[in-house]
Design a protein around this motif. Structure first.
Motif, PDB file in Angstrom:
ATOM      1  N   CYS A  29       0.822  -1.217   0.000  1.00  0.00           N
ATOM      2  CA  CYS A  29       0.000   0.000   0.000  1.00  0.00           C
ATOM      3  C   CYS A  29       0.859   1.271   0.000  1.00  0.00           C
ATOM      4  CB  CYS A  29      -0.942  -0.001   1.191  1.00  0.00           C
ATOM      5  SG  CYS A  29      -0.090  -0.116   2.787  1.00  0.00           S
ATOM      6  N   CYS A  33       0.217   4.162  -2.913  1.00  0.00           N
ATOM      7  CA  CYS A  33      -0.599   5.299  -2.466  1.00  0.00           C
ATOM      8  C   CYS A  33      -0.276   6.542  -3.302  1.00  0.00           C
ATOM      9  CB  CYS A  33      -0.355   5.598  -0.993  1.00  0.00           C
ATOM     10  SG  CYS A  33      -1.299   7.023  -0.396  1.00  0.00           S
ATOM     11  N   THR A  35      -1.032   9.599  -2.845  1.00  0.00           N
ATOM     12  CA  THR A  35      -0.807  10.844  -2.103  1.00  0.00           C
ATOM     13  C   THR A  35       0.331  10.738  -1.091  1.00  0.00           C
ATOM     14  OG1 THR A  35      -2.406  10.275  -0.380  1.00  0.00           O
ATOM     15  CG2 THR A  35      -3.240  11.482  -2.308  1.00  0.00           C
ATOM     16  N   LEU A  38       0.704   6.933   3.375  1.00  0.00           N
ATOM     17  CA  LEU A  38       1.021   5.750   4.173  1.00  0.00           C
ATOM     18  C   LEU A  38       2.521   5.626   4.371  1.00  0.00           C
ATOM     19  CD1 LEU A  38      -1.336   3.313   2.263  1.00  0.00           C
ATOM     20  CD2 LEU A  38      -1.872   4.675   4.273  1.00  0.00           C
ATOM     21  N   ILE A  54      -1.168   5.652   8.832  1.00  0.00           N
ATOM     22  CA  ILE A  54      -1.914   6.460   7.861  1.00  0.00           C
ATOM     23  C   ILE A  54      -1.888   7.913   8.295  1.00  0.00           C
ATOM     24  CG2 ILE A  54      -4.157   6.847   6.771  1.00  0.00           C
ATOM     25  CD1 ILE A  54      -4.747   3.834   7.441  1.00  0.00           C
ATOM     26  N   CYS A  59      -4.371  11.637   3.277  1.00  0.00           N
ATOM     27  CA  CYS A  59      -5.251  10.618   2.708  1.00  0.00           C
ATOM     28  C   CYS A  59      -6.487  11.254   2.083  1.00  0.00           C
ATOM     29  CB  CYS A  59      -5.681   9.632   3.790  1.00  0.00           C
ATOM     30  SG  CYS A  59      -6.782   8.338   3.184  1.00  0.00           S
ATOM     31  N   CYS A  65      -5.350   1.740  -1.607  1.00  0.00           N
ATOM     32  CA  CYS A  65      -4.687   0.904  -0.593  1.00  0.00           C
ATOM     33  C   CYS A  65      -5.580  -0.267  -0.178  1.00  0.00           C
ATOM     34  CB  CYS A  65      -4.291   1.731   0.617  1.00  0.00           C
ATOM     35  SG  CYS A  65      -5.657   2.637   1.395  1.00  0.00           S
TER      36      CYS A  65
END
Length: 109
Positions: A29, A33, A35, A38, A54, A59, A65
């Motif tokens: 993940c 991701c 952005t 994570l 997180i 997020c 994810c």
């Protein structure tokens, strides 16, 4: 920029959640991701092991994810796996349509 599922995906500020007991720290993940929300950190419950953290401010709740987690340890509240699969299917269809790929009006997948 071409955004898939722009009209389909829920327009709400939802943040991914983690079931720390299920997460094995594989970091798939983290790698996908979009952005950078994570990160892999030390697991306080299991010394020597890693777990995902997180960053809620980063997020966007896109669900990438959730769809990638082999342990189903990450989830977006209100987004079931079947709904996520539906969004992914629609995203692929939109991308194929955008680039002009199709077979007799059907997406080849």
């Amino acid at each position: 920029m071409f955004v898939v599922n722009e009209k389909e995906f829920p327009d709400s500020r939802v943040v991914a959640h983690l079931d720390r007991d299920r997460c094995d720290g594989c970091a798939i993940c983290v790698d996908i991701c979009p952005t950078g929300a994570l990160e892999l950190v030390n697991n306080k419950k299991r010394p020597g092991k890693k777990v995902i953290f997180i960053q809620a401010k980063k997020c966007h709740g896109c669900g990438v994810c959730e769809g990638a987690c082999p342990k189903e340890a990450i989830f977006i509240p209100g987004l079931s796996i079947s709904e996520l699969r539906s969004y992914v299917h629609k995203a692929i269809a939109e991308i194929y349509q955008e680039v002009g790929i199709g077979v007799c009006g059907q997406t080849p997948f």
